[in-house]
Design a protein around this motif. Structure first.
Motif, PDB file in Angstrom:
ATOM      1  N   PRO A   1      -3.266  45.693  22.364  1.00 18.91           N
ATOM      2  CA  PRO A   1      -4.713  46.757  22.814  1.00 18.91           C
ATOM      3  C   PRO A   1      -4.090  48.230  22.453  1.00 18.91           C
ATOM      4  CG  PRO A   1      -3.673  46.363  24.471  1.00 18.91           C
ATOM      5  CD  PRO A   1      -2.143  45.385  23.634  1.00 18.91           C
ATOM      6  N   GLY A   2      -5.525  48.234  21.201  1.00 18.50           N
ATOM      7  CA  GLY A   2      -4.874  49.691  22.256  1.00 18.50           C
ATOM      8  C   GLY A   2      -4.674  50.212  20.363  1.00 18.50           C
ATOM      9  N   ASN A   3      -3.166  50.502  20.394  1.00 20.07           N
ATOM     10  CA  ASN A   3      -2.381  51.237  18.803  1.00 20.07           C
ATOM     11  C   ASN A   3      -3.266  50.544  17.767  1.00 20.07           C
ATOM     12  OD1 ASN A   3      -0.405  49.522  19.569  1.00 20.07           O
ATOM     13  ND2 ASN A   3       0.763  51.453  19.842  1.00 20.07           N
ATOM     14  N   GLY A   4      -2.774  48.785  18.174  1.00 18.30           N
ATOM     15  CA  GLY A   4      -2.941  47.920  17.827  1.00 18.30           C
ATOM     16  C   GLY A   4      -1.042  47.751  16.865  1.00 18.30           C
ATOM     17  N   GLU A   5      -0.747  47.645  17.909  1.00 17.23           N
ATOM     18  CA  GLU A   5       1.434  47.507  17.542  1.00 17.23           C
ATOM     19  C   GLU A   5       1.239  46.400  18.643  1.00 17.23           C
ATOM     20  OE1 GLU A   5       3.977  49.988  16.511  1.00 17.23           O
ATOM     21  OE2 GLU A   5       2.808  50.977  14.957  1.00 17.23           O
ATOM     22  N   ALA A   6       1.788  45.330  18.790  1.00 19.73           N
ATOM     23  CA  ALA A   6       3.170  44.661  19.764  1.00 19.73           C
ATOM     24  C   ALA A   6       4.204  44.720  19.526  1.00 19.73           C
ATOM     25  CB  ALA A   6       1.540  43.288  19.584  1.00 19.73           C
ATOM     26  N   ALA A   7       4.522  44.276  20.702  1.00 19.79           N
ATOM     27  CA  ALA A   7       6.110  43.717  20.389  1.00 19.79           C
ATOM     28  C   ALA A   7       6.265  42.822  20.540  1.00 19.79           C
ATOM     29  CB  ALA A   7       6.808  44.135  21.950  1.00 19.79           C
ATOM     30  N   LEU A   8       7.235  41.643  19.176  1.00 20.77           N
ATOM     31  CA  LEU A   8       6.778  40.274  18.820  1.00 20.77           C
ATOM     32  C   LEU A   8       7.992  39.664  19.141  1.00 20.77           C
ATOM     33  CD1 LEU A   8       4.955  38.597  16.739  1.00 20.77           C
ATOM     34  CD2 LEU A   8       6.590  39.083  15.263  1.00 20.77           C
ATOM     35  N   PRO A   9       7.738  38.626  20.201  1.00 17.92           N
ATOM     36  CA  PRO A   9       9.005  37.788  20.274  1.00 17.92           C
ATOM     37  C   PRO A   9      10.092  36.998  19.323  1.00 17.92           C
ATOM     38  CG  PRO A   9       6.899  37.129  21.658  1.00 17.92           C
ATOM     39  CD  PRO A   9       6.233  38.447  20.441  1.00 17.92           C
ATOM     40  N   THR A  10      10.797  36.567  19.433  1.00 17.04           N
ATOM     41  CA  THR A  10      10.793  35.557  18.959  1.00 17.04           C
ATOM     42  C   THR A  10      10.695  34.769  18.419  1.00 17.04           C
ATOM     43  OG1 THR A  10      11.846  33.862  20.443  1.00 17.04           O
ATOM     44  CG2 THR A  10      14.008  35.897  19.588  1.00 17.04           C
TER      45      THR A  10
END
Length: 103
Positions: free
Chosen positions: A19-28
């Motif tokens: 949400p918001g900035n369009g970046e996500a932490a991606l799990p394995t």
């Protein structure tokens, strides 16, 4: 989420995770597969398709949404190019017959 195709489930997960900035932490890929109820190979292939279509970019444990509107359509189960008129080879988000963006 289990009734949607795997690529749609992944698109929905990405939208919710970024949400918001369009970046996500991606799990394995394995952890993401377990979350989505699919195989690791399915996650890898779906991420590859979303990257190839210009909807996301990925780096080490990060995903950036490049075309969140189109990704939202994918999350709804829409196929590539449907409901948005993306011609084969056209850049995501461009209207059919639109002039290419200036270089």
């Amino acid at each position: 989420m289990a009734t949607l195709p795997s690529e749609a489930r992944l698109a929905l997960w990405l939208l919710e995770a970024a949400p918001g900035n369009g970046e996500a932490a991606l799990p394995t890929h394995q952890a993401l597969a377990e979350l989505l109820g699919v195989t690791r190979v399915t996650v890898s292939r779906a991420l590859g398709r979303l990257r190839a279509q210009g909807l996301i970019s990925t780096g080490r444990h990060r995903a950036k949404l490049l075309a969140p509107e189109l990704l939202a359509l994918r999350a709804s189960g829409a196929s590539p190019g449907t409901a948005v008129g993306v011609a084969p080879g056209a850049a995501p988000g461009t209207a059919p017959g639109a002039a290419p963006p200036p270089l």
